[in-house]
Design a protein around this motif. Structure first.
Motif, PDB file in Angstrom:
ATOM      1  N   GLY A  25     -16.118   1.902 -22.526  1.00  0.00           N
ATOM      2  CA  GLY A  25     -15.105   2.699 -23.212  1.00  0.00           C
ATOM      3  C   GLY A  25     -15.709   3.907 -23.900  1.00  0.00           C
ATOM      4  N   PHE A  26     -16.916   3.752 -24.412  1.00  0.00           N
ATOM      5  CA  PHE A  26     -17.662   4.834 -25.038  1.00  0.00           C
ATOM      6  C   PHE A  26     -17.872   5.971 -24.039  1.00  0.00           C
ATOM      7  N   ALA A  27     -18.290   5.625 -22.831  1.00  0.00           N
ATOM      8  CA  ALA A  27     -18.526   6.630 -21.794  1.00  0.00           C
ATOM      9  C   ALA A  27     -17.220   7.283 -21.360  1.00  0.00           C
ATOM     10  N   LEU A  28     -16.165   6.472 -21.237  1.00  0.00           N
ATOM     11  CA  LEU A  28     -14.872   7.011 -20.839  1.00  0.00           C
ATOM     12  C   LEU A  28     -14.346   7.997 -21.871  1.00  0.00           C
ATOM     13  N   PHE A  29     -14.526   7.664 -23.140  1.00  0.00           N
ATOM     14  CA  PHE A  29     -14.072   8.571 -24.195  1.00  0.00           C
ATOM     15  C   PHE A  29     -14.802   9.904 -24.110  1.00  0.00           C
ATOM     16  N   VAL A  86     -26.295   2.694 -11.362  1.00  0.00           N
ATOM     17  CA  VAL A  86     -25.451   3.854 -11.075  1.00  0.00           C
ATOM     18  C   VAL A  86     -24.761   4.342 -12.345  1.00  0.00           C
ATOM     19  N   PHE A  87     -24.300   3.415 -13.175  1.00  0.00           N
ATOM     20  CA  PHE A  87     -23.625   3.765 -14.429  1.00  0.00           C
ATOM     21  C   PHE A  87     -24.563   4.561 -15.341  1.00  0.00           C
ATOM     22  N   VAL A  88     -25.787   4.084 -15.502  1.00  0.00           N
ATOM     23  CA  VAL A  88     -26.765   4.775 -16.346  1.00  0.00           C
ATOM     24  C   VAL A  88     -27.121   6.136 -15.756  1.00  0.00           C
ATOM     25  N   ALA A  89     -27.340   6.184 -14.439  1.00  0.00           N
ATOM     26  CA  ALA A  89     -27.662   7.461 -13.791  1.00  0.00           C
ATOM     27  C   ALA A  89     -26.521   8.461 -13.965  1.00  0.00           C
ATOM     28  N   ALA A  90     -25.284   7.977 -13.915  1.00  0.00           N
ATOM     29  CA  ALA A  90     -24.124   8.863 -14.083  1.00  0.00           C
ATOM     30  C   ALA A  90     -24.074   9.424 -15.506  1.00  0.00           C
ATOM     31  N   ILE A  91     -24.368   8.585 -16.503  1.00  0.00           N
ATOM     32  CA  ILE A  91     -24.381   9.076 -17.884  1.00  0.00           C
ATOM     33  C   ILE A  91     -25.464  10.143 -18.056  1.00  0.00           C
ATOM     34  N   VAL A 182     -24.290  11.646 -27.662  1.00  0.00           N
ATOM     35  CA  VAL A 182     -23.414  10.577 -27.163  1.00  0.00           C
ATOM     36  C   VAL A 182     -23.995   9.970 -25.899  1.00  0.00           C
ATOM     37  N   GLY A 183     -24.474  10.831 -25.001  1.00  0.00           N
ATOM     38  CA  GLY A 183     -25.055  10.345 -23.761  1.00  0.00           C
ATOM     39  C   GLY A 183     -26.312   9.529 -23.987  1.00  0.00           C
ATOM     40  N   VAL A 184     -27.165   9.986 -24.897  1.00  0.00           N
ATOM     41  CA  VAL A 184     -28.398   9.245 -25.195  1.00  0.00           C
ATOM     42  C   VAL A 184     -28.078   7.864 -25.739  1.00  0.00           C
ATOM     43  N   ILE A 185     -27.129   7.786 -26.651  1.00  0.00           N
ATOM     44  CA  ILE A 185     -26.717   6.483 -27.202  1.00  0.00           C
ATOM     45  C   ILE A 185     -26.157   5.593 -26.097  1.00  0.00           C
ATOM     46  N   GLY A 186     -25.347   6.184 -25.210  1.00  0.00           N
ATOM     47  CA  GLY A 186     -24.760   5.407 -24.119  1.00  0.00           C
ATOM     48  C   GLY A 186     -25.814   4.826 -23.195  1.00  0.00           C
ATOM     49  N   VAL A 187     -26.833   5.605 -22.864  1.00  0.00           N
ATOM     50  CA  VAL A 187     -27.908   5.116 -21.981  1.00  0.00           C
ATOM     51  C   VAL A 187     -28.666   3.972 -22.646  1.00  0.00           C
ATOM     52  N   VAL A 188     -29.010   4.134 -23.913  1.00  0.00           N
ATOM     53  CA  VAL A 188     -29.742   3.075 -24.630  1.00  0.00           C
ATOM     54  C   VAL A 188     -28.923   1.791 -24.679  1.00  0.00           C
ATOM     55  N   LEU A 189     -27.639   1.902 -25.002  1.00  0.00           N
ATOM     56  CA  LEU A 189     -26.786   0.713 -25.072  1.00  0.00           C
ATOM     57  C   LEU A 189     -26.660   0.039 -23.705  1.00  0.00           C
ATOM     58  N   ALA A 190     -26.477   0.855 -22.658  1.00  0.00           N
ATOM     59  CA  ALA A 190     -26.309   0.286 -21.316  1.00  0.00           C
ATOM     60  C   ALA A 190     -27.567  -0.444 -20.861  1.00  0.00           C
ATOM     61  N   LEU A 191     -28.715   0.158 -21.082  1.00  0.00           N
ATOM     62  CA  LEU A 191     -29.965  -0.477 -20.672  1.00  0.00           C
ATOM     63  C   LEU A 191     -30.267  -1.728 -21.481  1.00  0.00           C
ATOM     64  N   THR A 192     -29.780  -1.781 -22.703  1.00  0.00           N
ATOM     65  CA  THR A 192     -30.057  -2.915 -23.584  1.00  0.00           C
ATOM     66  C   THR A 192     -29.128  -4.099 -23.324  1.00  0.00           C
ATOM     67  N   PHE A 193     -27.848  -3.823 -23.080  1.00  0.00           N
ATOM     68  CA  PHE A 193     -26.857  -4.905 -23.093  1.00  0.00           C
ATOM     69  C   PHE A 193     -26.186  -5.185 -21.745  1.00  0.00           C
ATOM     70  N   ILE A 194     -26.417  -4.365 -20.736  1.00  0.00           N
ATOM     71  CA  ILE A 194     -25.729  -4.572 -19.460  1.00  0.00           C
ATOM     72  C   ILE A 194     -26.715  -5.083 -18.415  1.00  0.00           C
ATOM     73  N   ARG A 195     -26.353  -6.162 -17.756  1.00  0.00           N
ATOM     74  CA  ARG A 195     -27.169  -6.686 -16.663  1.00  0.00           C
ATOM     75  C   ARG A 195     -26.890  -5.881 -15.400  1.00  0.00           C
ATOM     76  N   ASN A 196     -27.921  -5.694 -14.597  1.00  0.00           N
ATOM     77  CA  ASN A 196     -27.724  -4.982 -13.332  1.00  0.00           C
ATOM     78  C   ASN A 196     -27.302  -5.966 -12.250  1.00  0.00           C
ATOM     79  N   THR A 197     -26.221  -5.679 -11.581  1.00  0.00           N
ATOM     80  CA  THR A 197     -25.733  -6.538 -10.500  1.00  0.00           C
ATOM     81  C   THR A 197     -25.510  -5.690  -9.261  1.00  0.00           C
ATOM     82  N   ARG A 198     -25.798  -6.254  -8.115  1.00  0.00           N
ATOM     83  CA  ARG A 198     -25.508  -5.578  -6.853  1.00  0.00           C
ATOM     84  C   ARG A 198     -25.072  -6.624  -5.838  1.00  0.00           C
ATOM     85  N   GLU A 199     -24.306  -6.209  -4.876  1.00  0.00           N
ATOM     86  CA  GLU A 199     -23.782  -7.120  -3.871  1.00  0.00           C
ATOM     87  C   GLU A 199     -24.781  -7.291  -2.730  1.00  0.00           C
ATOM     88  N   ASP A 200     -24.797  -8.484  -2.155  1.00  0.00           N
ATOM     89  CA  ASP A 200     -25.630  -8.748  -0.984  1.00  0.00           C
ATOM     90  C   ASP A 200     -24.864  -8.386   0.287  1.00  0.00           C
TER      91      ASP A 200
END
Length: 486
Positions: A25-29, A86-91, A182-200
């Protein structure tokens, strides 16, 4: 308990079920605010860059076109390279391109930076939503969606006062440069709290489908944008819309013959998904057009400054925030079908109330109307944004998110076009060359009728549609899937 046994702050935050929706939501805002603030700064930007204000509108259009082209491939990219990556790279790309926007010395440099910013936006929000969908259960989806809907509502409302303040007391370049922290904070939060998932076993990219959908979406968005703002002749806008429609039809034909199409229109056979798309987008017309109409009403008819008008429309954001505490209990008690059907009518009535405003209306009454409208609009969009994924199996979440994001992009562009066409039709009927309050009322009335019509889509839902999301119960998904007629 020893101090070593006590969880640290990061660990406690990480345990929160809704930390990921907050981050997304932070990134969307950030994206929504940036998109709406720039419109207020165009005159100052034009003077600074020695460009015509009308030509400078390409800075907005270029961003929208870039987003439109790359949204269709966002789901595949997230599955292939990992949603968090991808989310972090986009930010990062959004932040860096914002810096180049702020440092631009010519119109060409600004447009190039906005195109890059659009690529980032096309990935940041849709992929961020995929991250959220993979991090919460369906029982928590309603609450999580609340944190994603608020930015979409707050951005268009906060944009005018923020843009007016920045351009009045500072430089337009800060509109873009304020994205850096805002972007710097978003990257730090994403790397800290979001697990990376990808489909097989991700299938190869449907290149032909990507080209067709990208051209179709870009042409539809460009056609509706130019038709709404009247910057280009209606003949050109119509031609662009026809090209977009032809490409869309070609893609539908292509998708039926392709094993793994980039956009899966077969999802429209799921009743809850279809109702959310059709009914939800009828309501989204108002989200795209309401700021446009209110700006005309408050500034052109009532003679307010952009900053003063923005401060009044801010009450709509306050209403949206207040509705947040009611959303989950209301849907848990009454369910999607009843709430969305009844609330669609209430949204329509609040739009009619806006049409009834006049220069003699006390500002307190205007603020109350906008506050109540913000509450009902927040309730409606949160509901449809949660219902759209209610019966989607996990393996099709990325496809559902891509299709939903595509159609939302078109809906937001169509909203302003529909309102502008209603205004133009009213002026033509009156034989007038200048806009008046009667013409603005026509725009509000058309939007109200469309919002009320959305109730039909929700009324056709089964009584227990989406119960797993609204009430935390497992429902029969089969009851929400139609007989195959999309």
């Amino acid at each position: 308990m020893t101090s070593a046994a006590k969880p640290g702050l990061i660990e406690r935050v990480a345990r929160s079920r809704f930390i990921v929706p907050y981050i997304v939501g932070f990134a969307l805002f950030m994206q929504m605010l940036d998109s709406t603030v720039i419109a207020m700064a165009l005159p100052d930007m034009a003077r600074s860059l020695n460009a015509d204000p009308v030509r400078l509108n390409i800075a907005i259009t270029s961003y929208l076109l870039s987003v439109s082209v790359f949204i269709p491939v966002s789901g595949w990219v997230a599955d292939r390279f990992g949603a968090r990556n991808v989310f972090v790279a986009a930010i990062v790309l959004f932040t860096v391109s914002s810096v180049f926007c702020g440092l631009a010395g010519s119109l060409g440099e600004l447009v190039a930076a906005r195109l890059a910013q659009g690529v980032a936006g096309a990935m940041m929000v849709p992929v961020g939503r995929i991250v959220m969908l993979r991090s919460v259960s369906k029982a928590d989806l309603m609450q999580a969606t609340t944190y994603l809907t608020l930015p979409a509502l707050l951005g268009p409302v906060l944009g005018p006062p923020v843009g007016g303040f920045i351009t009045t007391f500072g430089s337009w370049r800060w509109i873009f440069l304020m994205n850096v922290p805002v972007g710097v904070i978003g990257v730090v939060l994403a790397l800290t709290f979001i697990r990376n998932t990808r489909e097989d076993g991700v299938p190869p990219l449907d290149v032909r489908g990507f080209v067709l959908t990208g051209v179709a979406l870009a042409c539809l968005v460009l056609g509706f944008e130019t038709l709404g703002h009247g910057a280009i002749s209606w003949q050109f806008s119509t031609l662009v819309l026809l090209v977009g429609l032809v490409c869309a039809l070609l893609y539908v034909h292509h998708a039926r013959r392709t094993l793994h199409p980039v956009v899966d229109f077969g999802l429209m056979r799921i009743r809850t998904f279809r109702a959310s798309i059709v009914g939800g987008n009828l309501c989204r017309f108002d989200v795209g057009a309401a700021p446009f109409l209110m700006a005309l009403l408050l500034q052109v008819v009532m003679g307010m400054s952009p900053f003063a008008a923005g401060m009044i429309t801010f009450t709509g954001a306050t209403g949206a925030i207040m509705a947040k505490i009611l959303i989950t209990p209301v849907f848990r008690r009454f369910g999607f079908r009843l709430v969305l059907t009844a609330n669609a009518v209430m949204v329509a009535l609040t739009i009619v109330a806006c049409a009834a405003l006049t220069p003699l209306t006390p500002q307190s009454v205007i603020m109350i109307v906008l506050f109540v409208g913000g509450m009902f609009r927040s309730l409606q969009l949160t509901g449809v944004n949660a219902l759209v994924y209610a019966d989607i199996p996990p393996e099709r979440m990325s496809s559902a998110n891509t299709l939903s994001s595509m159609l939302q992009q078109v809906a937001f562009s169509m909203g302003v076009s529909i309102a502008a066409l209603a205004i133009q039709a009213s002026m033509t009927a009156r034989g007038a060359a200048t806009i008046s309050i009667v013409d603005i009322r026509a725009g509000f009335i058309v939007l109200a009728l469309l919002a009320a019509a959305s109730a039909i889509s929700f009324l056709r839902l089964p009584p227990r549609a989406g119960e797993e999301v609204s009430r935390g119960r497992t429902g029969a998904m089969e009851a929400s899937v139609s007989d195959g007629h999309a």
